[in-house]
Design a protein around this motif. Structure first.
Motif, mmCIF file in Angstrom:
data_model
loop_
_atom_site.group_PDB
_atom_site.id
_atom_site.type_symbol
_atom_site.label_atom_id
_atom_site.label_comp_id
_atom_site.label_asym_id
_atom_site.label_seq_id
_atom_site.Cartn_x
_atom_site.Cartn_y
_atom_site.Cartn_z
ATOM 1 N N ARG A 162 18.743 27.002 -30.216
ATOM 2 C CA ARG A 162 19.501 26.806 -28.982
ATOM 3 C C ARG A 162 19.492 25.316 -28.630
ATOM 4 O O ARG A 162 18.425 24.726 -28.471
ATOM 5 N N SER A 163 20.661 24.729 -28.542
ATOM 6 C CA SER A 163 20.756 23.302 -28.212
ATOM 7 C C SER A 163 20.706 23.139 -26.702
ATOM 8 O O SER A 163 21.735 23.247 -26.024
ATOM 9 N N GLU A 164 19.531 22.916 -26.174
ATOM 10 C CA GLU A 164 19.370 22.752 -24.737
ATOM 11 C C GLU A 164 18.307 21.702 -24.459
ATOM 12 O O GLU A 164 17.412 21.464 -25.281
ATOM 13 N N ILE A 165 18.420 21.075 -23.319
ATOM 14 C CA ILE A 165 17.468 20.031 -22.927
ATOM 15 C C ILE A 165 16.270 20.683 -22.250
ATOM 16 O O ILE A 165 16.422 21.594 -21.434
ATOM 17 N N LEU A 166 15.081 20.233 -22.606
ATOM 18 C CA LEU A 166 13.869 20.798 -22.026
ATOM 19 C C LEU A 166 13.787 20.475 -20.541
ATOM 20 O O LEU A 166 14.201 19.389 -20.109
ATOM 21 N N PRO A 167 13.264 21.404 -19.751
ATOM 22 C CA PRO A 167 13.106 21.140 -18.311
ATOM 23 C C PRO A 167 12.240 19.910 -18.070
ATOM 24 O O PRO A 167 11.234 19.700 -18.754
ATOM 25 N N GLY A 168 12.644 19.090 -17.110
ATOM 26 C CA GLY A 168 11.889 17.875 -16.783
ATOM 27 C C GLY A 168 12.342 16.640 -17.528
ATOM 28 O O GLY A 168 11.852 15.541 -17.266
ATOM 29 N N THR A 169 13.280 16.795 -18.498
ATOM 30 C CA THR A 169 13.774 15.642 -19.247
ATOM 31 C C THR A 169 14.561 14.713 -18.326
ATOM 32 O O THR A 169 15.433 15.161 -17.585
ATOM 33 N N LYS A 170 14.241 13.424 -18.388
ATOM 34 C CA LYS A 170 14.904 12.449 -17.539
ATOM 35 C C LYS A 170 16.026 11.769 -18.316
ATOM 36 O O LYS A 170 15.783 11.116 -19.332
ATOM 37 N N ILE A 171 17.259 11.944 -17.846
ATOM 38 C CA ILE A 171 18.421 11.358 -18.516
ATOM 39 C C ILE A 171 19.317 10.708 -17.459
ATOM 40 O O ILE A 171 19.637 11.349 -16.456
ATOM 41 N N PRO A 172 19.756 9.455 -17.688
ATOM 42 C CA PRO A 172 19.332 8.558 -18.771
ATOM 43 C C PRO A 172 17.961 7.955 -18.478
ATOM 44 O O PRO A 172 17.541 7.900 -17.320
ATOM 45 N N LEU A 173 17.291 7.497 -19.534
ATOM 46 C CA LEU A 173 15.961 6.901 -19.417
ATOM 47 C C LEU A 173 16.063 5.411 -19.718
ATOM 48 O O LEU A 173 16.765 5.017 -20.651
ATOM 49 N N PRO A 174 15.401 4.556 -18.925
ATOM 50 C CA PRO A 174 15.485 3.109 -19.174
ATOM 51 C C PRO A 174 15.123 2.748 -20.610
ATOM 52 O O PRO A 174 14.094 3.197 -21.128
#
Length: 504
Positions: free
Chosen positions: A52-64
C-alpha cells in the motif's frame, strides 16, 4: 522477469571489500572499503499481502533540506514517450511527465521589478534553495539594480531573438532533459519572464559579536519565473540570521575551543569562565613549537615517475596496448572490465601508481586556489552547469607511471599471457569477445581474471582527481613514525602542559 532472491545490505566496519563499478562511463566509480556486507534473506511468504503506497502517520512534508515535488502547483501527470535524455542519449521508454499549471497573465516587468529585485526567492525545484534576485528579463528588456540604482537595458532585435532562442532551449531542457541525471520530464509551459539570481552559499559569522548573516554567491543562475517560490515551503532553521549574542552564550563553561591567534595558536582548550572585561578564561593544553619535520620527510621520500612511452618500452609493449591495460579493457559477454584502471579519461588516477604529467613552471603564484574558483553551491540554471551540459570536451591527459605500476603490469602479463597475446593480435578492438580471446570457455576466464584484479594492491586504493597532490605510502609511514617518536619524547617531559589564559 522472474522472482529472485531478496538481498540485505548491512553496515559492517570489518568488511573492506571493493565494490566494482557497474558502469564507469556514467561516473559511477568503485567503492573502496565499502564497509557493508551482503546476505540473502530467507523466502518470504507474501500470499494475501499487498503493498500500500501511503505515508506513515506523523510524517512531516515538506521537510527542510529534503526535496518535494508538491511545493509547485502540479496540474497533471502522464506517462508518455518523449525521448528523455539524462545520460547523453535518447531513452526509448515512456517517461512520467509532470505538467505545471499555466502562469496567469502578469504585469510588465517594469512593475514586477519594483517588488522582486534584491528579494529572496526559492529555486532549484524540487530541492528548494534560497537565492537573491539580481535581475529580471523578458524579450524586451533586462532590469537590474547596479550600485543602488535601477538599470534598464532594452534589448536590440538580435538580442531579443537570442533571448527567445535561449528561452526555448531552457524549456526543452526541462522537458526532454539536458544529458544529466535529474533533468527532464517537466512541462513548465511557456516562459515569458526569466530571473537572474545569486544562490545562497551559507551563513557568515561575525567573529567579534557572534552574529550571522546570509552569504550569497557571485555566479548568477537563470531561472524561469514559474519555477520560483516566494516563500520557503519548509523554512530551514540553519539559514536564519541572528544578531549579536553574549560571550557566555557563545562560549559556555567547559566547551571545547581552538585558539586561532597568538602564541597558543592551534592549541586546544576548554572554557573556564567569561571574565568581566569581556575576555574568556581558557584552560589550554600547550605544546612546544613544532619544526616542519613532516615536510622534510615528505621531500626526502620521493617517488619517481616516467612517461607512458618509456614505461611501454621497458615492458616491450606497444604504447596503445599499455594504455588499454592500465585503463579500461571491456569484454563481452557480461561487460567485464579487465583493465587495471590506474587511470581514466575523466581525470582520475591512483596515488602511488599514476599521475598527470607535471608541467615545469616558474610562476608559483599563478596557480588558482580551490576556494577562489567560484561558488560552492550551484543550482539548476547556474551558468557553470549550463556550460557543462552535454558540451564538455574531453582533454587528452599525458600520463606518468611509477615503477610499482610497471611491475603490476608485468605481473599481470606473467599471470595471463594469453590475454596480452590477444591484444597484440587485435590491438584496435573497442570491445573483446571472450571466446575469441580465451577459447570456448572464455567466460570462465573472465571470472578468474576479474577475481585476480579485485585482489591486487591498486584495486583497494581510491581513485583521486589528477589535481590532487598526494604523499607516497612510504612518506606517510615515515611522518607517522617521526611524529610518534616526538610525541613520546614530549610526554616524558610532561607535555602537554596546562596553562590558564585570558583570550579577548
Amino acid at each position: 522477469n522472474v522472482k529472485g532472491n531478496v538481498y540485505c545490505y548491512t553496515y559492517d566496519l570489518t568488511c573492506s571489500d571493493t565494490l566494482t563499478s557497474p558502469n564507469r562511463a556514467i561516473g559511477l566509480v568503485d567503492i573502496v572499503k565499502c564497509n557493508s556486507r551482503e546476505s540473502i534473506l530467507p523466502p518470504y511468504e507474501s500470499y494475501g499481502v499487498s503493498f500500500r503506497s501511503e505515508i506513515l502517520p506523523g510524517t512531516k512534508i515538506p521537510l527542510p533540506g529534503f526535496p518535494s515535488l508538491n511545493v509547485l502547483p502540479i496540474a497533471s501527470t502522464e506517462l508518455v514517450p518523449i525521448g528523455v535524455n539524462v545520460f547523453g542519449m535518447t531513452s526509448k521508454y515512456p517517461t512520467m511527465v509532470v505538467r505545471l499549471h499555466e502562469m496567469p497573465d502578469l504585469p510588465p516587468i517594469e512593475l514586477l521589478a519594483k517588488s522582486i529585485l534584491h528579494k529572496s526567492l526559492f529555486i532549484n525545484w524540487p530541492m528548494m534553495h534560497e537565492a537573491k534576485v539580481v535581475a529580471i528579463t523578458d524579450e524586451r528588456m533586462e532590469i537590474r539594480i547596479h550600485k543602488g540604482k535601477t538599470k534598464v537595458n532594452k534589448l536590440a532585435k538580435t538580442e531579443s531573438e537570442r533571448w527567445l532562442a535561449e528561452t526555448e532551449s531552457i524549456k526543452q531542457g526541462y522537458f526532454v532533459g539536458r544529458s544529466t541525471p535529474g533533468s527532464g520530464g517537466v512541462d513548465i509551459g511557456d516562459i515569458k519572464v526569466r530571473l537572474k539570481l545569486l544562490p545562497l552559499q551559507g551563513m557568515k559569522l561575525n567573529r567579534s559579536n557572534g552574529s550571522t548573516k546570509k552569504q550569497f554567491g557571485c555566479e548568477e543562475a537563470d531561472i524561469p519565473l514559474q519555477l520560483a517560490l516566494w516563500q520557503a515551503p519548509a523554512p530551514d532553521p540553519r539559514f536564519t540570521e541572528r544578531g549579536p549574542i553574549e560571550l557566555s552564550e557563545r562560549f559556555p563553561k567547559n566547551s571545547k575551543v581552538i585558539l586561532t591567534k597568538g602564541r597558543y595558536r592551534g592549541c586546544i582548550g576548554s572554557v573556564v569562565a567569561v571574565a568581566e572585561d569581556k575576555k574568556v578564561g581558557v584552560k589550554v593544553l600547550t605544546m612546544p613549537p613544532e619544526i616542519p619535520f613532516g615536510l622534510a620527510l615528505a621531500r626526502s621520500v620521493y617517488e619517481s615517475y616516467i612517461s607512458s612511452v618509456d614505461a611501454a618500452r621497458i615492458l616491450k609493449l606497444h604504447p596503445s596496448i599499455f594504455g588499454k591495460i592500465t585503463g579500461t579493457l571491456m569484454f563481452e559477454p557480461g561487460k567485464y572490465d579487465l583493465g587495471l584502471n590506474l587511470k581514466s579519461s575523466e581525470g582520475l588516477c591512483v596515488a602511488g601508481f599514476t599521475r598527470q604529467k607535471k608541467e615545469e613552471t616558474h610562476d608559483a603564484g599563478g596557480a588558482s586556489r580551490a576556494w577562489d574558483s567560484g561558488d560552492t553551491v550551484l543550482v539548476v540554471g547556474s551558468q557553470r552547469i549550463k556550460e557543462n551540459d552535454g558540451s564538455r570536451s574531453v582533454e587528452r591527459i599525458a600520463w606518468e607511471y611509477t615503477p610499482k605500476a610497471i611491475r603490476l603490469v608485468n605481473e599481470y602479463r606473467q599471470k595471463f599471457p594469453q590475454l596480452f597475446t590477444a591484444l597484440v593480435r587485435m590491438p584496435n578492438e573497442k570491445k573483446y569477445d571472450a571466446d575469441k580471446v580465451f577459447g570456448p570457455n572464455g567466460v570462465d576466464w573472465l571470472l578468474v581474471i576479474r577475481d585476480w584484479l579485485n585482489n591486487v594492491e591498486s584495486a583497494k586504493l581510491p581513485r583521486t582527481p589528477i589535481t590532487t597532490d598526494t604523499m607516497s605510502k612510504e612518506a606517510v609511514t615515515a611522518v607517522e613514525k617521526a611524529s610518534s617518536v616526538r610525541n613520546l619524547a614530549l610526554a616524558k617531559k610532561g607535555y602537554p602542559k596546562e596553562s590558564l589564559i585570558k583570550v579577548p
